[in-house]
Design a protein around this motif. Structure first.
Motif, PDB file in Angstrom:
ATOM      1  N   ALA A  32       0.834  -1.188   0.000  1.00 57.34           N
ATOM      2  CA  ALA A  32       0.000   0.000   0.000  1.00 57.34           C
ATOM      3  C   ALA A  32       0.873   1.243   0.000  1.00 57.34           C
ATOM      4  N   GLY A 146     -10.142   6.179  -1.970  1.00 55.41           N
ATOM      5  CA  GLY A 146      -8.799   6.607  -2.350  1.00 55.41           C
ATOM      6  C   GLY A 146      -8.752   8.084  -2.696  1.00 55.41           C
ATOM      7  N   LEU A 181      -3.228   6.518   3.569  1.00 56.74           N
ATOM      8  CA  LEU A 181      -2.752   5.470   2.683  1.00 56.74           C
ATOM      9  C   LEU A 181      -3.780   5.160   1.599  1.00 56.74           C
ATOM     10  N   THR A 182      -3.321   4.517   0.532  1.00 57.75           N
ATOM     11  CA  THR A 182      -4.224   4.053  -0.519  1.00 57.75           C
ATOM     12  C   THR A 182      -3.605   2.844  -1.198  1.00 57.75           C
ATOM     13  N   THR A 183      -4.339   2.254  -2.113  1.00 54.99           N
ATOM     14  CA  THR A 183      -3.836   1.095  -2.840  1.00 54.99           C
ATOM     15  C   THR A 183      -2.763   1.538  -3.840  1.00 54.99           C
ATOM     16  N   GLU A 187      -2.749   4.959  -6.222  1.00 60.11           N
ATOM     17  CA  GLU A 187      -1.619   5.877  -6.074  1.00 60.11           C
ATOM     18  C   GLU A 187      -0.923   6.122  -7.410  1.00 60.11           C
ATOM     19  N   ASP A 312      -5.964  -6.530  -2.733  1.00 60.87           N
ATOM     20  CA  ASP A 312      -5.251  -5.256  -2.580  1.00 60.87           C
ATOM     21  C   ASP A 312      -5.886  -4.390  -1.500  1.00 60.87           C
ATOM     22  N   ALA A 313      -7.202  -4.418  -1.407  1.00 63.57           N
ATOM     23  CA  ALA A 313      -7.873  -3.700  -0.313  1.00 63.57           C
ATOM     24  C   ALA A 313      -7.495  -4.325   1.023  1.00 63.57           C
ATOM     25  N   LYS A 315      -4.648  -5.850   1.721  1.00 61.56           N
ATOM     26  CA  LYS A 315      -3.274  -5.438   2.027  1.00 61.56           C
ATOM     27  C   LYS A 315      -3.254  -4.014   2.570  1.00 61.56           C
ATOM     28  N   LEU A 316      -4.080  -3.152   1.997  1.00 61.44           N
ATOM     29  CA  LEU A 316      -4.157  -1.776   2.478  1.00 61.44           C
ATOM     30  C   LEU A 316      -4.592  -1.744   3.934  1.00 61.44           C
ATOM     31  N   TYR A 317      -5.634  -2.477   4.249  1.00 63.77           N
ATOM     32  CA  TYR A 317      -6.130  -2.548   5.626  1.00 63.77           C
ATOM     33  C   TYR A 317      -5.065  -3.088   6.565  1.00 63.77           C
ATOM     34  N   THR A 319      -1.826  -3.030   6.236  1.00 60.24           N
ATOM     35  CA  THR A 319      -0.760  -2.049   6.393  1.00 60.24           C
ATOM     36  C   THR A 319      -1.197  -0.933   7.348  1.00 60.24           C
TER      37      THR A 319
END
Length: 323
Positions: A32, A146, A181-183, A187, A312-313, A315-317, A319
């Motif tokens: 992320a 995002g 943060l964002t994916t 980004e 990917d969402a 992984k963002l969470y 992180t």
């Protein structure tokens, strides 16, 4: 006490980019993307969001003028010399998704405390979105869209989350972000399939966010064609951002330019980033967050789309909650 749509897309699109689209199931393998906020900036943000400034903040979507450009942007994604062919929507699915009449959420429960407005500065202008406090290891994670943390290459500044906001009041305080943060896909190219953002907020008066307001659970890889509830604080006409609005109905899959969930909903700008829930209990106000209010097409009014919460969402969470 089943209630339905309160209003989500009066301008035709909360965010009509659709410039870059890749399969929502794609796993970028990347981490992320995030932006740490300097301490001085955090302290500045803490004091500037008065009741008056919160009421007067402009919905992000109006500042960018995005909605009216949805079709133009979509056209730019088509190779030169080729026609943009839009497949027909499953009208039966859209009809099934029509919610019952409703509007302001009056059911109470946890959602009243976990959902809130997001305020920030973009290009020197005061702007607003929506967000939701979620369960997390750090007790300090907010999920939003995002474009509510970063847009056109720039991270928003003076970012605060106001859970339980209503009528200019911040009953649970104003929580400044230490990091947004964002994916990686949002980004790098603002891919609408991955329009998901997060923030890690600072403790307030010695307490962590979810110790004060609680947190909603999350669900990843949720099914299409399932019942969902969407919440947010639409601030563009005919709404004023002062009340929590919601929609409910059966979702369908976008077959145009994304793999997003779709829901009949006419909320307007300012609701971007508000949570979508599966397994939502109207009595307790608890659910599993499975998407966020993201965008709509100008040619398909009163329909909201939210990104598919895939790997990917997730992984963002992960992180964010480790931050």
């Amino acid at each position: 006490m089943r209630r339905g749509a309160g209003a989500l897309l009066a301008v035709g699109a909360l965010l009509g980019l659709a410039l870059q689209t890749t399969p929502a199931s794609a796993d970028s393998g990347g981490a992320a993307a995030g932006s740490a906020i300097p301490k001085a900036a955090q302290e500045r943000a803490a004091g500037q969001w008065t009741a008056e400034r919160m009421r007067e903040a402009t919905p992000l979507d109006e500042l960018t003028g995005i909605g009216a450009r949805a079709l133009d942007r979509a056209g730019q994604a088509v190779p030169r010399g080729k026609e943009l062919k839009i497949p027909p929507l499953d009208t039966d699915a859209v009809t099934k998704a029509l919610p019952e009449p409703g509007g302001a959420w009056s059911g109470g429960g946890d959602v009243v405390n976990t959902t809130g407005r997001v305020f920030f500065k973009m290009g020197g202008r005061d702007a607003s979105c929506s967000g939701d406090a979620v369960t997390s290891d750090n007790g300090s994670t907010v999920i939003t869209a995002g474009h509510c943390v970063k847009y056109q290459g720039a991270w928003h500044t003076d970012w605060v989350f106001v859970p339980g906001y209503h009528d200019g009041q911040a009953p649970h305080g104003k929580w400044t972000a230490s990091k947004t943060l964002t994916t990686p896909q949002w980004e790098s190219s603002e891919d609408m399939n991955f329009d998901v953002g997060a923030a890690v907020v600072n403790p307030l008066d010695g307490k962590k966010l979810t110790d004060v307001v609680g947190g909603q659970g999350l669900s990843f890889n949720a099914d299409y064609n399932t019942e969902m509830y969407s919440f947010g604080f639409p601030a563009a006409d005919p709404y004023d951002g002062e009340k929590l609005i919601y929609c409910s109905g059966t979702t369908f899959q976008d077959v145009l330019l994304t793999k997003d969930h779709g829901l009949s909903c006419n909320m307007t700008g300012g609701s971007s980033g508000g949570p979508w829930f599966t397994e939502f209990d109207e009595g307790t106000g608890k659910g599993l967050q499975s998407s966020v209010n993201s965008f709509g097409y100008t040619f398909l009014p009163d329909t909201m789309f939210g990104p598919y919460f895939g790997e990917d969402a997730k992984k963002l969470y992960e992180t964010a909650q480790a931050g």
